[in-house]
Design an enzyme around this catalytic site. Sequence first.
Site, short mmCIF file in Angstrom:
data_model
loop_
_atom_site.label_atom_id
_atom_site.label_comp_id
_atom_site.label_asym_id
_atom_site.label_seq_id
_atom_site.Cartn_x
_atom_site.Cartn_y
_atom_site.Cartn_z
CD GLN A 105 40.38 65.84 37.70
OE1 GLN A 105 41.24 65.69 38.74
NE2 GLN A 105 40.59 66.55 36.86
CE1 TYR A 199 44.92 58.34 37.39
CE2 TYR A 199 43.99 60.68 36.90
CZ TYR A 199 44.85 60.02 37.59
OH TYR A 199 45.78 60.31 38.12
NE ARG A 247 42.53 68.84 32.83
CZ ARG A 247 43.81 69.12 33.70
NH1 ARG A 247 44.03 68.36 34.20
NH2 ARG A 247 44.31 70.20 33.35
N GLY A 346 48.88 75.61 35.42
CA GLY A 346 48.54 74.95 37.11
C GLY A 346 49.99 75.05 37.70
NE ARG A 347 54.02 72.07 35.04
CZ ARG A 347 54.54 71.10 35.25
NH1 ARG A 347 55.29 71.11 34.16
NH2 ARG A 347 53.84 71.78 33.27
C1 LIG Z 1 50.59 68.60 41.61
C2 LIG Z 1 50.61 68.26 40.50
C3 LIG Z 1 48.99 67.01 40.32
C4 LIG Z 1 47.68 67.79 38.99
N1 LIG Z 1 47.43 66.63 39.91
C5 LIG Z 1 45.94 66.86 39.36
C6 LIG Z 1 44.67 66.46 39.61
O1 LIG Z 1 44.38 65.68 40.36
N2 LIG Z 1 43.54 66.24 38.42
C7 LIG Z 1 44.05 66.43 36.78
O2 LIG Z 1 43.82 66.16 36.55
N3 LIG Z 1 45.47 66.40 36.59
C8 LIG Z 1 46.57 66.96 38.12
N4 LIG Z 1 47.61 67.23 37.71
C9 LIG Z 1 47.71 68.19 35.83
C10 LIG Z 1 47.24 69.56 36.17
O3 LIG Z 1 45.51 69.88 35.94
C11 LIG Z 1 47.74 70.09 34.60
O4 LIG Z 1 47.21 69.61 33.51
C12 LIG Z 1 49.30 69.92 34.62
O5 LIG Z 1 50.14 70.61 35.26
C13 LIG Z 1 50.01 70.70 33.18
O6 LIG Z 1 50.09 72.39 33.50
P1 LIG Z 1 50.06 72.86 33.69
O7 LIG Z 1 51.58 72.98 32.64
O8 LIG Z 1 50.36 74.71 33.44
O9 LIG Z 1 51.10 72.93 35.02
C14 LIG Z 1 48.42 68.28 37.95
C15 LIG Z 1 49.24 68.86 38.06
C16 LIG Z 1 50.42 68.77 39.57
C17 LIG Z 1 51.85 69.99 38.90
S1 SF4 Z 2 58.41 75.78 40.33
FE1 SF4 Z 2 58.83 73.43 40.54
S2 SF4 Z 2 57.37 73.09 41.77
FE2 SF4 Z 2 56.46 74.98 41.49
S3 SF4 Z 2 55.10 74.46 40.99
FE3 SF4 Z 2 57.07 75.15 38.81
S4 SF4 Z 2 57.13 73.14 38.80
FE4 SF4 Z 2 56.12 72.98 40.38
#
Ligand SMILES: Cc1cc2nc3c(=O)[nH]c(=O)nc-3n(C[C@H](O)[C@H](O)[C@H](O)COP(=O)(O)O)c2cc1C
Ligand code: SF4
Length: 708
Positions: A105, A199, A247, A346-347
């Site tokens: 990225q 950003y 993105r 992501g998570r």
């Molecule tokens: C710990 C963490 C760090 C993240 N860092 C970035 C990042 O560096 N760049 C970005 O575009 N999104 C970042 N995100 C957002 C994720 O890419 C993603 O869009 C977001 O977590 C939603 O997806 P999820 O619900 O599947 O986690 C981050 C998310 C988490 C949890």
């Molecule tokens: S369980 Fe909690 S700490 Fe682990 S990825 Fe999901 S939100 Fe993040």
Amino acid sequence: MSPGSHPHLLSPIRVGTLELRNRIVLPAMDQNNCDDGLITDETVAHYEERAQGGAGLLILETSAVAYPHGATSRHQPSLSHDGVIDGLARLADAVHAHGSRMVVQVNHHGRISGVDTAEGRPSLVPSLPVPEVDVSEIMVDTTMDELMGMATLTGGKMPTYEEASAETLDEVVERFADASERVQAAGLDGVEVHAGHGYLLATFLSPAWNRRTDRYGGSTDGRARLLVEVVTAIRNRCGPDFTILVRLDGRDYAMANGITPELAARYAAMAVGAGADAIHVTAYSTTAGGPGFTDGPLPWLECQYEDLARSVKAAVDVPVIAVGRIGPDDGERILVGGGADLIAMGRQLLADPDLPLRLAAGRPDLVRPCINCFVCVAQNFWSARPVCAVNARLGHYDDPPAGPADFRRHIVVVGGGPGGMEAARVAAERGHRVTLLEKSRRLGGTALFSALTTPMNGELVRYLTASLAELDVDIRTGTTATPEMVAGLHPNAVVVATGAVRSRPDVPGAQLPHVLSGDDLRGLLTGEGDLGGRRPRTAVRLVLLCGRLLGLTADMSRVRSLSRRWMPVGRRIVVVGGGLVGVELAEFLAERRRAVTVLEEGDDLATEMAHPRRWRTLHEARRRGVVFRTGAMITAITASHVEFRLGNETHTVAADTVVLAGGIQPDASLGELIRETTGLDVDVIGDAATTGYIQGAIRSGNQVANAL
Ligand SMILES: Cc1cc2nc3c(=O)[nH]c(=O)nc-3n(C[C@H](O)[C@H](O)[C@H](O)COP(=O)(O)O)c2cc1C
Ligand code: SF4
């Protein structure tokens, strides 16, 4: 990879010239493992685990093209000099060896460039003055320690801003192209241009931030120009076979005059016209306050951005990546319905890197669920490594994995909450014979009960239960452990995870029948637990008995939905204790049309919650009318009121039911008794040792079992 239980997710796809083995994407997530911008062993370990787990495409966390200029942290990857190429090449080799593809990225962090602020440089923005961003609500719900942590990122300095000149923008475009060339030289597969999340490129796309009248503003085409120039420059520099993703925010939840789904669709089409091979649809909320952050970029609701991806997909003819709390079943559904072409998790992939392999094996029940607790991302607010409440390994890559045990021992685990279950799981996985003793009729401990207010906690219990069954752990529920019984099992080691105890406040009226502890409430709703000799009214008992006989109260999700129609509590409720449990309970009760007041002795609410989740939970609770009183010392409870002191003033609040949600204390007494009377090797973990809730329980259970 076999089609398993989710054939569409696991089917291959081509993005540009890149062949992916499946449609599961790890989106960029900062891990802060870099050392002054250089890739470390920990960075490699993190991504290698996710490649080994089977994801088709990994996206390296946000990386600074002009590092340290336009960077958020010294721990993020730098792309600004040739010295970074070796580390990136190591990453490429590690990931490719397991069959995943990886893009980086590429980003200039614009107005959120913490390193610039710390080093006294202004942050680049499209226009001055910058719009006001209201942070008042988060200030109220953020502890002093957290605020100090956030301030360390910039050395306590406030940002200053510079309106980017056309010459500076030419340089920025060059930096993106240079950075991408280094990514290519390292053998990685492409880049993702970050044009979301507030950003630099996102601020140019946003009419609220970009009020320029030169060629970089003034119209949709003008505002898209910087993004189009960046994509064009990368394509020209890196050639047709280099994969370029973009993105984009599908929406800004907070800003009037911000990005709308219609604008996002137009920008996506322009990015494709400039050479993008795929569009990744995220979202943002410029006003980070209150619920803002949990609208975007980290959604609170499942599939929150699904429609945003769908609207972009209708506007472009390249693959679209959807993201935002999408689990495997919803991912499969979205792909089948044509709402997106790839699914980023992501998570969920932080919580379980092996998700794709488990789906391929047809075992989605063994996927460790993300519980939406925001513990991971909270660390990013002070540039620390994310840790995970349910995956003890995240952020601890310097601890080598323990691997199989040298010899098989018999381990007795006492207590079947998350800590005990995790200890049993890891010990059994390492080859030990494990017996798990649990006093109640069901596994899960307080996490099971908390599923009433927080359903994902129930998912965690379900996963741990399925894993223990898979590993042939000898589970004995309805069994109260005593030292004699434990000794009679002849274990080599004992792990005690019996949780905390809750005490009643020492005030007149605390024993009245309408004063319920958390355990009482659990007993009333589930038919389990100890009512401490207290008897609910006959009508309540009858309804509970019927519920139990029909099996309705055995399942927390059913109790949750039944509780919308009936609950054994009055209309006006006072919750004593504004910690995690009290606040979640208050929101739950208010949602069921109860008038709720929370009385908290300390100055801060729900400090055990990761702050983004706290912001959201308190916001939702207040929206539903919950009244919070901090600094409130309870002095008496009567049949109709709770009396409390705020400073020198005495107040009362009417209450039909009082719920005691404080007074939580670790209780290691059973562990100590077993150790003293049997001489066995005993470890006390989880809330029995120190109150650390799910995160602490899982981590301590995991660590202890890895050392057995
Ligand atoms: C710990 C963490 C760090 C993240 N860092 C970035 C990042 O560096 N760049 C970005 O575009 N999104 C970042 N995100 C957002 C994720 O890419 C993603 O869009 C977001 O977590 C939603 O997806 P999820 O619900 O599947 O986690 C981050 C998310 C988490 C949890
Ligand atoms: S369980 Fe909690 S700490 Fe682990 S990825 Fe999901 S939100 Fe993040």
